[in-house]
Design a protein around this motif. Structure first.
Motif, PDB file in Angstrom:
ATOM      1  N   GLY A   7       0.836  -1.191   0.000  1.00 31.06           N
ATOM      2  CA  GLY A   7       0.000   0.000   0.000  1.00 31.06           C
ATOM      3  C   GLY A   7       0.869   1.239   0.000  1.00 31.06           C
ATOM      4  N   ILE A   8       0.237   2.391  -0.093  1.00 25.26           N
ATOM      5  CA  ILE A   8       0.935   3.672  -0.147  1.00 25.26           C
ATOM      6  C   ILE A   8       0.494   4.529   1.039  1.00 25.26           C
ATOM      7  CG2 ILE A   8       1.371   5.733  -1.539  1.00 25.26           C
ATOM      8  CD1 ILE A   8       2.299   3.194  -2.948  1.00 25.26           C
ATOM      9  N   ALA A   9       1.464   5.092   1.759  1.00 30.30           N
ATOM     10  CA  ALA A   9       1.175   5.960   2.909  1.00 30.30           C
ATOM     11  C   ALA A   9       1.751   7.346   2.640  1.00 30.30           C
ATOM     12  CB  ALA A   9       1.784   5.381   4.181  1.00 30.30           C
ATOM     13  N   PRO A  10       0.898   8.357   2.497  1.00 32.05           N
ATOM     14  CA  PRO A  10       1.409   9.706   2.276  1.00 32.05           C
ATOM     15  C   PRO A  10       2.119  10.254   3.512  1.00 32.05           C
ATOM     16  CG  PRO A  10      -0.967   9.751   2.524  1.00 32.05           C
ATOM     17  CD  PRO A  10      -0.552   8.313   2.537  1.00 32.05           C
ATOM     18  N   VAL A  11       3.098  11.095   3.270  1.00 34.57           N
ATOM     19  CA  VAL A  11       3.853  11.736   4.344  1.00 34.57           C
ATOM     20  C   VAL A  11       3.004  12.868   4.916  1.00 34.57           C
ATOM     21  CG1 VAL A  11       5.928  13.078   4.865  1.00 34.57           C
ATOM     22  CG2 VAL A  11       6.038  11.167   3.251  1.00 34.57           C
ATOM     23  N   PRO A  12       2.807  12.902   6.231  1.00 33.60           N
ATOM     24  CA  PRO A  12       2.015  13.985   6.819  1.00 33.60           C
ATOM     25  C   PRO A  12       2.765  15.313   6.739  1.00 33.60           C
ATOM     26  CG  PRO A  12       2.833  12.499   8.536  1.00 33.60           C
ATOM     27  CD  PRO A  12       3.264  11.932   7.226  1.00 33.60           C
ATOM     28  N   LEU A  13       2.048  16.359   6.345  1.00 35.14           N
ATOM     29  CA  LEU A  13       2.635  17.689   6.245  1.00 35.14           C
ATOM     30  C   LEU A  13       2.588  18.391   7.589  1.00 35.14           C
ATOM     31  CD1 LEU A  13       1.080  18.939   2.896  1.00 35.14           C
ATOM     32  CD2 LEU A  13       3.283  17.833   3.264  1.00 35.14           C
ATOM     33  N   SER A  51       9.052  18.817  13.538  1.00 32.36           N
ATOM     34  CA  SER A  51       9.086  19.704  12.381  1.00 32.36           C
ATOM     35  C   SER A  51      10.383  19.515  11.615  1.00 32.36           C
ATOM     36  CB  SER A  51       8.964  21.164  12.819  1.00 32.36           C
ATOM     37  OG  SER A  51       7.720  21.386  13.420  1.00 32.36           O
ATOM     38  N   THR A  52      10.338  19.801  10.331  1.00 36.72           N
ATOM     39  CA  THR A  52      11.519  19.721   9.489  1.00 36.72           C
ATOM     40  C   THR A  52      11.674  21.015   8.703  1.00 36.72           C
ATOM     41  OG1 THR A  52      10.202  18.708   7.729  1.00 36.72           O
ATOM     42  CG2 THR A  52      11.376  17.209   9.204  1.00 36.72           C
TER      43      THR A  52
END
Length: 82
Positions: A7-13, A51-52
């Motif tokens: 499956g695909i997991a989007p990166v949380p913003l 945070s990044t």
């Protein structure tokens, strides 16, 4: 590279970008990729631990260092995956 994915997991913003642009580009990309590969999208699998910096001005090594340990699988999901 994606042949063995389940499956695909989007990166949380981070919060401010979502509010400013009103959409999550990571989620949109995840949906398109998942549809093409006939895979599920796991929208809520990942959490942002810290945070990044924006990635745009960083080189490859700096980008890797910037996101190291910034994301994790949600604790409840991590327990079920073991």
């Amino acid at each position: 590279m994606l042949a063995d994915c389940d499956g695909i997991a989007p990166v949380p913003l981070q919060r401010p970008p979502v509010c400013v642009c009103c959409f999550n580009q990571s989620a949109l990309l995840a949906q398109k990729i998942a549809k093409t590969l006939a895979l599920p999208v796991w929208q809520d699998m990942l959490i942002r631990r810290r945070s990044t910096l924006p990635q745009t001005s960083l080189n490859a090594n700096e980008r890797a260092r910037n996101v190291r340990d910034a994301f994790a699988v949600k604790p409840k999901l991590a327990q079920t995956m073991q």
